[in-house]
Design an enzyme around this catalytic site. Structure first.
Site, PDB file in Angstrom:
ATOM      1  N   VAL A 297       0.910  -1.137   0.000  1.00 28.82           N
ATOM      2  CA  VAL A 297       0.000   0.000   0.000  1.00 28.82           C
ATOM      3  C   VAL A 297       0.954   1.193   0.000  1.00 28.82           C
ATOM      4  CG1 VAL A 297      -1.751   1.295   1.272  1.00 28.82           C
ATOM      5  CG2 VAL A 297      -1.779  -1.217   1.307  1.00 28.82           C
ATOM      6  N   PHE A 298       0.785   2.113  -0.958  1.00 29.31           N
ATOM      7  CA  PHE A 298       1.810   3.136  -1.140  1.00 29.31           C
ATOM      8  C   PHE A 298       2.041   3.946   0.141  1.00 29.31           C
ATOM      9  CE2 PHE A 298       3.512   7.251  -2.416  1.00 29.31           C
ATOM     10  CZ  PHE A 298       4.605   6.837  -3.152  1.00 29.31           C
ATOM     11  N   HIS A 299       3.303   4.039   0.556  1.00 30.43           N
ATOM     12  CA  HIS A 299       3.638   4.764   1.785  1.00 30.43           C
ATOM     13  C   HIS A 299       5.006   5.413   1.673  1.00 30.43           C
ATOM     14  CE1 HIS A 299       5.199   0.681   2.200  1.00 30.43           C
ATOM     15  NE2 HIS A 299       6.090   1.138   3.070  1.00 30.43           N
ATOM     16  N   VAL A 300       5.180   6.444   2.486  1.00 29.61           N
ATOM     17  CA  VAL A 300       6.404   7.240   2.462  1.00 29.61           C
ATOM     18  C   VAL A 300       7.043   7.197   3.854  1.00 29.61           C
ATOM     19  CG1 VAL A 300       7.355   9.572   2.114  1.00 29.61           C
ATOM     20  CG2 VAL A 300       5.431   8.777   0.699  1.00 29.61           C
TER      21      VAL A 300
END
Lengths: 301, 301
Positions: free
Chosen positions: B231-234
């Protein structure tokens, strides 16, 4: 626990991290159960440095001296009592330069727009005295003494970095340096350089294969921005060199990524805002700092 | 040297690297000369592990025990004799999983072409069981217990990473996670995501400013590829966290660079060959390995 430790058999080292000073071992108990043992040196205590120096004065012996550099080793090490030991380096008399070198650096992240590059960074690069690249000219001529060359070609050379002992492949470290002194850094790269970059990659592959039977999947090819010196060069570092300090994002770019980006968009490195960290001991830090603004919070604003 | 050490005054710690177990100190001699002292724990010796275990059994005391985990500390530490000391962790009885966890990983570099992504990596991502992202759904809902939220918005949340103690800013570690579960990784990003990425950057800036008076030049915003979960994360990591292991090139990309690349070329992350390293404990390692070939030596061939 004491009994367990005394009766362990078939000990095997499964990891030994020299940077972290940590070793991991497996062993078998008399009950044939498996044990994993991790031994790790503890960190130094900021509080009691005076007491520690006092203790050093009686428990350590001078083993090496060269001018202002003195190296002491704990006495336990000399007794082959290898569990607890340490090295103490004393630089005396020292100068402020030595203090700076060993001080914790103050690091900031900078966002270098193409305009900042043209207005601040390029003039800084152009102002660097030529004598600083004299050793590189000797290196790329292919005739520098004390250098171990693995490849000498028309466009670039491949040599061992002085930091590598040329024995341990986990710390393998080579450099490829181009001969064209006008090609200074990442910012100068365009699509027409792709064939040069590919041939650097190919020759590094050949050097690895013919000298040590290694292949390109076992090394990282990386380009620093900002680099230490402004003649375009590629670092070759073993993928196992996990504690290598120069391969962080914000200071390094994979050659593979650079080739891909240039292939997809020729002028990308002249148009892109490049983000990198600099210690406050770097001259550019002071040149760029006054031009940072709150607007930098708004990316691309 | 012994006399010098005994008579040093005005000692000051100028650096203390907890990972490297190294401390640097300045001090003044009776002759008013400056000294720099670097104390460093020595690495473990691969050769004498049996002798070291024997020594551990008599010189270390159990200070903590939890199920199969036993922690011992050297006796010298308990005597406040802080120069030489170490921690020993014993996992007993251990399983193969523990052995794997503490073993040196075998790392290789992979070059993932768009085709390899479509043929191998995407099917792998799609095949991952949904339950593995259950904790993320709880996190992005903004209502997970035991989480420290700094921002809860329509499109993403910002929370403390569990590895941060929420005290030491040198090891600051936050994560911004998007709510759109279809946006899985770097490969999915296009130009129309730039506004989302900029607003993640802006809100992280606000969180840093309002909670701790920090600004964006003091942190690195990084995206992993391959990530731990899809799940896109930074990741938000202090620039001073120099020993942070997850920010190497070949595993991490700066959010700033990603925004720039997307702004200059919309489909760059669907067209680009991405290069990254994987340990042989990663499932993808085994899926990709059979498709590596000598041709990979010839970049783009």
């Amino acid at each position: 626990m004491e009994n367990l430790l005394k009766n362990l058999k078939d000990t095997k080292v499964i990891n030994n991290d020299p940077l972290a000073k940590r070793i991991a071992i497996t062993a078998i108990s008399p009950e044939k159960e498996l044990a994993v043992i991790i031994m790790e040196k503890l960190t130094f205590d900021d509080e009691n440095v005076d007491a520690q120096l006092q203790q050093t004065s009686t428990s350590h012996k001078l083993i090496q001296q060269n001018d202002i550099y003195h190296v002491l080793l704990s006495d336990s090490h000399r007794r082959n009592d290898k569990l607890d030991n340490q090295k103490v380096t004393i630089i005396y008399p020292a100068t402020q330069k030595h203090v700076d070198k060993y001080s914790k650096a103050n690091i900031s992240l900078f966002r270098e727009t193409p305009q900042k590059y043209n207005d601040i960074v390029k003039p800084y690069i152009d102002s660097l005295p030529e004598k600083e690249t004299k050793w590189i000219q000797a290196l790329v001529s292919g005739e520098a003494e004390n250098e171990t060359y693995y490849y000498r070609g028309q466009e670039f050379v491949i040599a061992a970095d002085y930091k590598w002992d040329k024995k341990d492949f986990n710390t393998l470290y080579l450099q490829a340096v181009v001969k064209d002194m006008n090609l200074k850094c990442l910012r100068d790269l365009r699509t027409h350089h792709v064939s040069l970059l590919r041939s650097i990659r190919r020759e590094i592959g050949n050097v690895l294969k013919s000298n040590w039977g290694l292949n390109l999947s076992q090394v990282k090819l990386a380009v620093h921005y900002q680099p230490t010196f402004y003649v375009f060069h590629v670092h070759v570092v073993s993928v196992n060199y996990s504690s290598f300090p120069g391969l962080n994002v914000g200071q390094s770019h994979l050659l593979d990524d650079i080739i891909e980006m240039l292939s997809l968009k020729s002028d990308i490195f002249s148009q892109m805002t490049l983000t990198y960290h600099l210690s406050d001991l770097h001259k550019l830090h002071h040149l760029l700092k006054p031009h940072e603004s709150d607007r930098d919070l708004e990316h691309g604003a």
